[in-house]
Design a protein around this motif. Sequence first.
Motif, PDB file in Angstrom:
ATOM      1  N   THR A 134       0.805  -1.230   0.000  1.00  0.00           N
ATOM      2  CA  THR A 134       0.000   0.000   0.000  1.00  0.00           C
ATOM      3  C   THR A 134       0.837   1.279   0.000  1.00  0.00           C
ATOM      4  O   THR A 134       0.277   2.370  -0.096  1.00  0.00           O
ATOM      5  CB  THR A 134      -0.949   0.037   1.220  1.00  0.00           C
ATOM      6  N   LEU A 135       2.154   1.166   0.093  1.00  0.00           N
ATOM      7  CA  LEU A 135       2.980   2.375   0.066  1.00  0.00           C
ATOM      8  C   LEU A 135       2.956   2.971  -1.335  1.00  0.00           C
ATOM      9  O   LEU A 135       3.133   2.267  -2.334  1.00  0.00           O
ATOM     10  CB  LEU A 135       4.419   2.062   0.467  1.00  0.00           C
ATOM     11  N   LYS A 136       2.744   4.267  -1.426  1.00  0.00           N
ATOM     12  CA  LYS A 136       2.589   4.919  -2.719  1.00  0.00           C
ATOM     13  C   LYS A 136       3.907   4.964  -3.502  1.00  0.00           C
ATOM     14  O   LYS A 136       4.997   5.002  -2.928  1.00  0.00           O
ATOM     15  CB  LYS A 136       2.047   6.341  -2.545  1.00  0.00           C
ATOM     16  N   LEU A 137       3.777   4.954  -4.816  1.00  0.00           N
ATOM     17  CA  LEU A 137       4.919   5.043  -5.718  1.00  0.00           C
ATOM     18  C   LEU A 137       5.740   6.304  -5.421  1.00  0.00           C
ATOM     19  O   LEU A 137       5.195   7.401  -5.274  1.00  0.00           O
ATOM     20  CB  LEU A 137       4.429   5.071  -7.163  1.00  0.00           C
ATOM     21  N   GLY A 138       7.066   6.131  -5.361  1.00  0.00           N
ATOM     22  CA  GLY A 138       7.954   7.274  -5.208  1.00  0.00           C
ATOM     23  C   GLY A 138       8.235   7.706  -3.787  1.00  0.00           C
ATOM     24  O   GLY A 138       9.084   8.579  -3.568  1.00  0.00           O
ATOM     25  N   LEU A 139       7.545   7.124  -2.796  1.00  0.00           N
ATOM     26  CA  LEU A 139       7.811   7.492  -1.410  1.00  0.00           C
ATOM     27  C   LEU A 139       9.035   6.738  -0.887  1.00  0.00           C
ATOM     28  O   LEU A 139       9.249   5.567  -1.212  1.00  0.00           O
ATOM     29  CB  LEU A 139       6.601   7.200  -0.522  1.00  0.00           C
ATOM     30  N   ARG A 140       9.806   7.396  -0.073  1.00  0.00           N
ATOM     31  CA  ARG A 140      10.982   6.763   0.519  1.00  0.00           C
ATOM     32  C   ARG A 140      10.908   6.883   2.032  1.00  0.00           C
ATOM     33  O   ARG A 140      11.199   7.931   2.609  1.00  0.00           O
ATOM     34  CB  ARG A 140      12.274   7.412  -0.001  1.00  0.00           C
ATOM     35  N   ASN A 150       7.395   0.616  -6.823  1.00  0.00           N
ATOM     36  CA  ASN A 150       6.105   0.022  -7.182  1.00  0.00           C
ATOM     37  C   ASN A 150       4.945   0.971  -6.880  1.00  0.00           C
ATOM     38  O   ASN A 150       5.002   1.742  -5.924  1.00  0.00           O
ATOM     39  CB  ASN A 150       5.874  -1.287  -6.414  1.00  0.00           C
ATOM     40  N   GLU A 151       3.895   0.857  -7.670  1.00  0.00           N
ATOM     41  CA  GLU A 151       2.674   1.610  -7.384  1.00  0.00           C
ATOM     42  C   GLU A 151       1.976   0.979  -6.192  1.00  0.00           C
ATOM     43  O   GLU A 151       1.962  -0.248  -6.038  1.00  0.00           O
ATOM     44  CB  GLU A 151       1.750   1.594  -8.608  1.00  0.00           C
ATOM     45  N   GLY A 152       1.413   1.810  -5.337  1.00  0.00           N
ATOM     46  CA  GLY A 152       0.657   1.284  -4.202  1.00  0.00           C
ATOM     47  C   GLY A 152      -0.739   0.858  -4.619  1.00  0.00           C
ATOM     48  O   GLY A 152      -1.376   1.502  -5.457  1.00  0.00           O
ATOM     49  N   ILE A 153      -1.224  -0.251  -4.055  1.00  0.00           N
ATOM     50  CA  ILE A 153      -2.565  -0.729  -4.383  1.00  0.00           C
ATOM     51  C   ILE A 153      -3.605  -0.002  -3.527  1.00  0.00           C
ATOM     52  O   ILE A 153      -3.283   0.593  -2.500  1.00  0.00           O
ATOM     53  CB  ILE A 153      -2.699  -2.253  -4.186  1.00  0.00           C
TER      54      ILE A 153
END
Length: 322
Positions: A134-140, A150-153
């Motif tokens: 569930t973590l959004k794409l591009g977050l670190r 990865n894209e988050g679902i």
Amino acid sequence: MALKLTDYRTPVFVDWCPGCGNFGILSALQMALVDLQLPPSKVAIFSGIGCHAKLPHFVNAYGVHTLHGRTLPFAVGAKLANPDLEVIAVTGDGDGLGIGAGHFVNTGRRNIDMTVLIHDNGVYGLTKGQASPTLKLGLRTKSLPKPNINEGINPVAIALAAGYTFIARSYAYDVRHLKEIIKKGIQHHGLAVVIIQQPCPTYNDINTKEWYGGEDRVDPATGKPVPRLYKLEEIGYDGTVRNSEEAFSKMVAALTKAQEWGDKIPIGVFYQNELVPTYEERISKRIPTYLENPPAKQAIGDPSGRPITSVEKMLEELKVIG
């Protein structure tokens, strides 16, 4: 005698990290059980592997700590064996939507009368903070060497597509709201899922308590933070399906709300449809005595221990002919 909060507590030390959202989830669940006056002997809580998975140890009820990603098969099996049990499956965003994603989808198809709680903090907290589904794409987050690739679902969208008939979201630090949402999920006639947003103070340094509270942005007129969370019930949103004609439009409305994330995050009941037959009701049409005499209530042996029952008839009724 009325049941009290202490009746749902165990002597096991609660050893989550300080500030973990799991404390709020545990309290909300125990408070919901008190409000509903559910006897501990009628409640069974299942969990998988992850920080969330210790929860059954802390609730005075039947508890089963199962395998990674396999919470739902165990919970479904117990519910079908004994429909009188109030079954609550507790899983995490990694446990339930990563390795357990196939079970999450296929459980939705069945509409079994039980409740699923998903702890969603965006990371694998037990194994040092890797990005969860569930973590959004591009977050670190702090443990990632590079931003999430990865894209988050979207758990609400997946639940809608899979067939869950009660879909809601709440927040671990708003214990009273979460308690009410859990109660509604338990009372729902059908399969309920509650997605619970929770900060992970140890590994997720982005979606923090302060972030949800909007402390990184201030209303210039008032000088106060602008919270990201808002309650669907407070804006007049109604996701309840009252007739078959409005089921599709209510699903579309829920999906539209589910896309909101970032500056505005809705919590509350997205969708509820009690018009769909439960899996137990479907079985009863094939096996009329199922609810009165389910497997868990049948004697399986005589006084000497010899088997006196057989599941062959049930298997025959439910088999698929290739």
